[in-house]
Design a protein around this motif. Structure first.
Motif, PDB file in Angstrom:
ATOM      1  N   GLN A 268       0.832  -1.201   0.000  1.00 23.73           N
ATOM      2  CA  GLN A 268       0.000   0.000   0.000  1.00 23.73           C
ATOM      3  C   GLN A 268       0.868   1.253   0.000  1.00 23.73           C
ATOM      4  N   ARG A 269       1.937   1.233   0.791  1.00 22.28           N
ATOM      5  CA  ARG A 269       2.816   2.395   0.889  1.00 22.28           C
ATOM      6  C   ARG A 269       3.564   2.659  -0.416  1.00 22.28           C
ATOM      7  N   GLU A 270       4.056   1.606  -1.040  1.00 23.96           N
ATOM      8  CA  GLU A 270       4.898   1.760  -2.229  1.00 23.96           C
ATOM      9  C   GLU A 270       4.109   1.832  -3.536  1.00 23.96           C
ATOM     10  N   HIS A 271       2.929   1.154  -3.573  1.00 25.99           N
ATOM     11  CA  HIS A 271       2.237   1.013  -4.852  1.00 25.99           C
ATOM     12  C   HIS A 271       0.744   1.319  -4.792  1.00 25.99           C
ATOM     13  N   GLY A 272       0.204   1.521  -3.589  1.00 20.29           N
ATOM     14  CA  GLY A 272      -1.236   1.719  -3.458  1.00 20.29           C
ATOM     15  C   GLY A 272      -2.022   0.471  -3.802  1.00 20.29           C
ATOM     16  N   LYS A 273      -1.432  -0.710  -3.546  1.00 17.89           N
ATOM     17  CA  LYS A 273      -2.067  -1.979  -3.890  1.00 17.89           C
ATOM     18  C   LYS A 273      -2.080  -2.923  -2.693  1.00 17.89           C
ATOM     19  N   MET A 274      -2.770  -4.045  -2.881  1.00 14.98           N
ATOM     20  CA  MET A 274      -2.825  -5.104  -1.889  1.00 14.98           C
ATOM     21  C   MET A 274      -1.495  -5.856  -1.873  1.00 14.98           C
ATOM     22  N   GLY A 275      -1.127  -6.398  -0.713  1.00 21.22           N
ATOM     23  CA  GLY A 275       0.054  -7.257  -0.626  1.00 21.22           C
ATOM     24  C   GLY A 275      -0.198  -8.585  -1.310  1.00 21.22           C
ATOM     25  N   LYS A 276       0.769  -9.495  -1.183  1.00 19.12           N
ATOM     26  CA  LYS A 276       0.643 -10.733  -1.946  1.00 19.12           C
ATOM     27  C   LYS A 276       1.205 -11.924  -1.175  1.00 19.12           C
ATOM     28  N   SER A 277       0.307 -12.558  -0.413  1.00 18.87           N
ATOM     29  CA  SER A 277       0.596 -13.885   0.122  1.00 18.87           C
ATOM     30  C   SER A 277      -0.055 -14.895  -0.807  1.00 18.87           C
ATOM     31  N   GLU A 278       0.541 -16.079  -0.942  1.00 23.65           N
ATOM     32  CA  GLU A 278       0.030 -17.049  -1.913  1.00 23.65           C
ATOM     33  C   GLU A 278       0.307 -18.474  -1.460  1.00 23.65           C
ATOM     34  N   MET A 279      -0.284 -19.423  -2.199  1.00 27.39           N
ATOM     35  CA  MET A 279      -0.011 -20.841  -1.960  1.00 27.39           C
ATOM     36  C   MET A 279       0.103 -21.569  -3.287  1.00 27.39           C
ATOM     37  N   TRP A 280       0.852 -22.686  -3.258  1.00 26.52           N
ATOM     38  CA  TRP A 280       1.009 -23.528  -4.437  1.00 26.52           C
ATOM     39  C   TRP A 280       0.511 -24.931  -4.142  1.00 26.52           C
ATOM     40  N   TYR A 281      -0.253 -25.488  -5.070  1.00 34.24           N
ATOM     41  CA  TYR A 281      -0.641 -26.900  -5.033  1.00 34.24           C
ATOM     42  C   TYR A 281      -0.044 -27.544  -6.287  1.00 34.24           C
ATOM     43  N   ILE A 282       0.851 -28.513  -6.094  1.00 33.77           N
ATOM     44  CA  ILE A 282       1.537 -29.146  -7.217  1.00 33.77           C
ATOM     45  C   ILE A 282       0.592 -30.146  -7.885  1.00 33.77           C
ATOM     46  N   ILE A 283       0.323 -29.932  -9.175  1.00 37.54           N
ATOM     47  CA  ILE A 283      -0.549 -30.825  -9.941  1.00 37.54           C
ATOM     48  C   ILE A 283       0.270 -31.930 -10.602  1.00 37.54           C
ATOM     49  N   LYS A 284       1.346 -31.554 -11.262  1.00 36.56           N
ATOM     50  CA  LYS A 284       2.247 -32.513 -11.892  1.00 36.56           C
ATOM     51  C   LYS A 284       3.668 -32.024 -11.712  1.00 36.56           C
ATOM     52  N   ALA A 285       4.590 -32.971 -11.623  1.00 33.29           N
ATOM     53  CA  ALA A 285       6.005 -32.606 -11.504  1.00 33.29           C
ATOM     54  C   ALA A 285       6.842 -33.673 -12.187  1.00 33.29           C
ATOM     55  N   ASP A 286       7.756 -33.238 -13.045  1.00 34.02           N
ATOM     56  CA  ASP A 286       8.692 -34.178 -13.648  1.00 34.02           C
ATOM     57  C   ASP A 286       9.561 -34.803 -12.567  1.00 34.02           C
ATOM     58  N   GLU A 287      10.101 -35.980 -12.853  1.00 32.44           N
ATOM     59  CA  GLU A 287      10.986 -36.624 -11.890  1.00 32.44           C
ATOM     60  C   GLU A 287      12.175 -35.707 -11.591  1.00 32.44           C
ATOM     61  N   GLY A 288      12.411 -35.481 -10.303  1.00 31.42           N
ATOM     62  CA  GLY A 288      13.511 -34.622  -9.888  1.00 31.42           C
ATOM     63  C   GLY A 288      13.195 -33.139  -9.878  1.00 31.42           C
ATOM     64  N   ALA A 289      11.974 -32.763 -10.267  1.00 32.03           N
ATOM     65  CA  ALA A 289      11.608 -31.349 -10.276  1.00 32.03           C
ATOM     66  C   ALA A 289      11.671 -30.775  -8.863  1.00 32.03           C
ATOM     67  N   HIS A 290      12.008 -29.481  -8.781  1.00 30.84           N
ATOM     68  CA  HIS A 290      12.179 -28.863  -7.472  1.00 30.84           C
ATOM     69  C   HIS A 290      11.750 -27.408  -7.529  1.00 30.84           C
ATOM     70  N   LEU A 291      11.648 -26.818  -6.351  1.00 33.40           N
ATOM     71  CA  LEU A 291      11.351 -25.391  -6.236  1.00 33.40           C
ATOM     72  C   LEU A 291      12.070 -24.838  -5.017  1.00 33.40           C
ATOM     73  N   TYR A 292      12.111 -23.526  -4.947  1.00 36.82           N
ATOM     74  CA  TYR A 292      12.700 -22.844  -3.803  1.00 36.82           C
ATOM     75  C   TYR A 292      11.602 -22.177  -2.977  1.00 36.82           C
ATOM     76  N   ALA A 293      11.691 -22.335  -1.656  1.00 35.70           N
ATOM     77  CA  ALA A 293      10.776 -21.641  -0.747  1.00 35.70           C
ATOM     78  C   ALA A 293      11.487 -21.424   0.576  1.00 35.70           C
ATOM     79  N   GLY A 294      11.783 -20.166   0.905  1.00 34.45           N
ATOM     80  CA  GLY A 294      12.440 -19.833   2.156  1.00 34.45           C
ATOM     81  C   GLY A 294      13.955 -19.956   2.090  1.00 34.45           C
ATOM     82  N   PHE A 295      14.597 -19.548   3.178  1.00 31.32           N
ATOM     83  CA  PHE A 295      16.050 -19.659   3.311  1.00 31.32           C
ATOM     84  C   PHE A 295      16.417 -20.944   4.044  1.00 31.32           C
ATOM     85  N   ASN A 296      17.582 -21.496   3.728  1.00 26.29           N
ATOM     86  CA  ASN A 296      18.050 -22.694   4.443  1.00 26.29           C
ATOM     87  C   ASN A 296      19.008 -22.347   5.576  1.00 26.29           C
TER      88      ASN A 296
END
Length: 328
Positions: A93-121
């Motif tokens: 709201q402060r920077e853009h006059g818009k709503m923030g953006k929290s989200e979720m992912w539901y994996i429908i299909k994934a190739d063998e070995g497919a990966h994603l990044y979420a958060g710091f390790n």
């Protein structure tokens, strides 16, 4: 006025890494167009403007001032997406006059070995973050998750993330198009030019806290609505349905967005008898006024994902307030 489940025209967004289908959208530059019934050809926002309480739900209409608060997509990642982060409501709201953006992912299909990044390790400082952006080593400190169909990740605003190649997923998010691109592997965009990075804004938005587990765990039970996520911004249920399944969600005083993940089904509204065919890979918005319906699988089974706003806590608070007032 007879309300009915709304279907929408295709709303496709090609990208350098694959593509997105914006299934139900009220984002100004990409508003969904109704494809069925009395409102066919009309923008979703225009329909909501005519009947805000009936479409959104009275509580949702009041809270969000007549705006649809969610955006849902199917995302087909053939290559890695950029490393990115989204701001919270206050910063957006402060920077853009818009709503923030929290989200979720539901994996429908994934190739063998497919990966994603979420958060710091590991915990890093803002200074280290800046240095790793400069030398291209930022992925070394990101939590890297191998994924399979059915996996769920909740990504609150501030959490660094990236979908990687070989993944098809459903995304539910706050209705916002604000994204801060942190790192994009030095590749050109569709126009052949380097894509813009937002390093400084991202640094302000990032939450550097490390979680023990970034994956959302939930039971796998057939013919039952499984609660997957309840957040301040949306609630998610997932169902594997092999027989007629009754959904009475009137108590939530909210619209329902249903995404068909697998297997066609029919949505039958109990109060009006209205029916729509919901095909695999498509979505419908069920107005709050008719959120009592049956899901009828067309074949052996269907898998659907419901997204809505849970107003039950608010209703309980109002009931308690009224009760205390009567006793006073």
């Amino acid at each position: 006025m007879t309300f009915y489940p709304l279907l929408f025209e295709p709303n496709l967004h090609p990208t350098v890494w694959g593509g997105e289908s914006w299934e139900v959208s009220a984002v100004p530059n990409s508003i969904s167009i109704v494809s069925n019934g009395e409102w066919a050809g009309k923008e979703l926002t225009a329909v909501i403007e005519q009947h805000p309480d009936a479409i959104l739900g009275k509580a949702v209409n009041e809270k969000y001032h007549g705006q649809l608060p969610l955006l849902v997509k199917f995302i087909d990642a053939r290559q890695d997406l950029s490393i990115q982060v989204h701001p919270n409501d206050e910063m957006a709201q402060r920077e853009h006059g818009k709503m923030g953006k929290s989200e979720m992912w539901y994996i429908i299909k994934a190739d063998e070995g497919a990966h994603l990044y979420a958060g710091f390790n590991q915990e890093i400082t803002r200074y280290e973050y800046q240095k790793r952006i400069e030398d291209g080593s930022i992925t070394e400190v990101l939590a890297d998750h191998t994924v399979k169909a059915g996996d769920v990740f909740y990504l609150p605003a501030g959490r660094v993330h990236a979908i990687c190649g070989g993944i098809l997923l459903a995304e539910v998010q706050q209705s916002s198009d604000v994204t801060y691109r942190i790192f994009d592997y030095n590749r050109p965009g569709l126009d052949g030019k380097p894509r813009e990075l937002h390093t400084e804004l991202a640094a302000k938005a990032l939450d550097f806290h490390v979680e023990a587990n970034y994956r959302t765990e939930y039971p796998n039970t057939s013919n039952k609505a499984i609660k997957v996520i309840k957040s301040p911004y949306f609630s998610i249920r997932v169902m594997d349905v092999s027989k007629p399944f009754h959904r009475d969600l009137m108590k939530y005083d909210s619209f329902i967005i249903t995404m068909c993940i697998e297997g066609d089904c029919i949505i039958h509204v109990r109060s009006t008898g209205e029916e729509v065919l919901l095909k695999e890979g498509s979505s419908t918005l069920i107005p709050a006024a008719i959120a009592d319906y049956d899901v009828l699988p067309r074949h052996d089974k269907t898998r659907i994902l419901d997204a809505f706003i849970d107003n039950m806590d608010r209703s309980l608070a109002n009931t308690v307030t009224r009760f205390l007032h009567l006793r006073a």
